[in-house]
Design a protein around this motif. Structure first.
Motif, PDB file in Angstrom:
ATOM      1  N   LEU A 108      -5.852   2.943 -18.774  1.00 27.99           N
ATOM      2  CA  LEU A 108      -4.271   3.659 -18.862  1.00 27.99           C
ATOM      3  C   LEU A 108      -3.941   4.140 -19.426  1.00 27.99           C
ATOM      4  N   VAL A 243      -1.918   2.973 -13.300  1.00 29.00           N
ATOM      5  CA  VAL A 243      -1.978   2.003 -13.688  1.00 29.00           C
ATOM      6  C   VAL A 243      -2.513   1.382 -12.832  1.00 29.00           C
ATOM      7  N   TYR A 247      -5.732  -1.049 -13.200  1.00 29.01           N
ATOM      8  CA  TYR A 247      -6.157  -2.136 -12.106  1.00 29.01           C
ATOM      9  C   TYR A 247      -7.609  -2.243 -11.799  1.00 29.01           C
TER      10      TYR A 247
END
Length: 266
Positions: A108, A243, A247
């Motif tokens: 991130l 993001v 993930y």
């Protein structure tokens, strides 16, 4: 006042063999072993910011979190609940939570410079960082399987599918070997690098086109508003991708660990 459009070049930013020695730091120290270019410095900066954020947030933790501590705990709980525990369960999720959390926030943080003014580049778009994280994930899921079953049983359980006719093992075992022990780290690496590199190039072209059209000072100038609108919209889209890639990388790491822990249930 005429604008010029410069085609985006990957040569100096993304290929270490093409680095400009005039833009390196510490290139004279230890024979250049610790030489740093702009992308490496951005990586170090973002890692330092992440470490500083969590240090500041958790330096005096309170039972009822407020402010920065609350933000940090929400972020950590997201990784714990929605990645580690969802995939691995509570026991194994807590066991492997540190590595999954580190991977999530590293990806991130290093992706974010893509949309940060004056940085405007993703260090993940150069293969070194994604490859390093993929190797770490690879070592962790191999360790998880070997720790539970022993090396021989883990490899056999990962490659041999019970109940198949013997002659099919000649075909299936090599496929499983390539899929499990070669393609997993490669796909982790390429997915992250390719997505961030493509996003970087699209943003560069949109903003470069805006600059080009704006300074034409004729009918083409009106197109600058359209390309700027697309550039801003794609910036928000790229934030979602940033993001999402963090993930996905953390999620797949957890999935691979889970598959190793249950290799005998192939």
């Amino acid at each position: 006042m005429k604008g010029e459009f410069h085609v985006p070049s990957l040569e100096h930013e993304f290929f270490p063999g093409q680095l400009d020695p005039n833009n390196l730091w510490l290139d004279n120290f230890a024979g250049g072993a610790f030489a740093l270019d702009r992308i490496m410095l951005i990586r170090i900066l973002m890692m330092a910011l992440v470490a500083a954020f969590f240090f500041f947030a958790m330096r005096k933790p309170k039972l009822i979190p407020r402010g920065v501590q609350n933000v940090a705990e929400i972020a950590l709980d997201f990784v714990r609940i929605h990645i580690a525990e969802d995939i691995l369960g509570k026991k194994e999720g807590r066991r492997f939570l540190p590595i999954i959390t580190a991977i999530f926030f590293s990806v991130l943080a290093v992706n974010l410079p893509t949309i940060i003014p004056f940085l405007n580049i993703s260090p993940s778009a150069r293969i070194g960082f994604p490859l390093t994280l993929a190797v770490i994930a690879y070592v962790v899921f191999i360790y998880a399987g070997v720790k539970r079953y022993g090396f021989g049983k883990f490899v056999k359980s990962s490659l041999v599918i019970p109940g198949l006719p013997p002659f099919l093992h000649i075909i299936v075992v090599p496929i499983e070997f390539v899929s499990t022990f070669i393609l997993r780290p490669l796909t982790l690496t390429i997915r992250l690098m390719a997505n961030m590199l493509a996003g970087h190039l699209i943003l560069v072209m949109l903003f470069a086109a805006t600059n080009f059209f704006f300074w034409q000072l004729n009918g083409w100038t009106l197109l600058a508003g359209g390309t700027l609108l697309f550039a801003v919209a794609f910036t928000f889209f790229e934030l979602m991708v940033i993001v999402l890639q963090a993930y996905i990388f953390a999620l797949l790491t957890a999935v691979y660990i889970e598959l190793s822990l249950h290799a005998d249930e192939h």
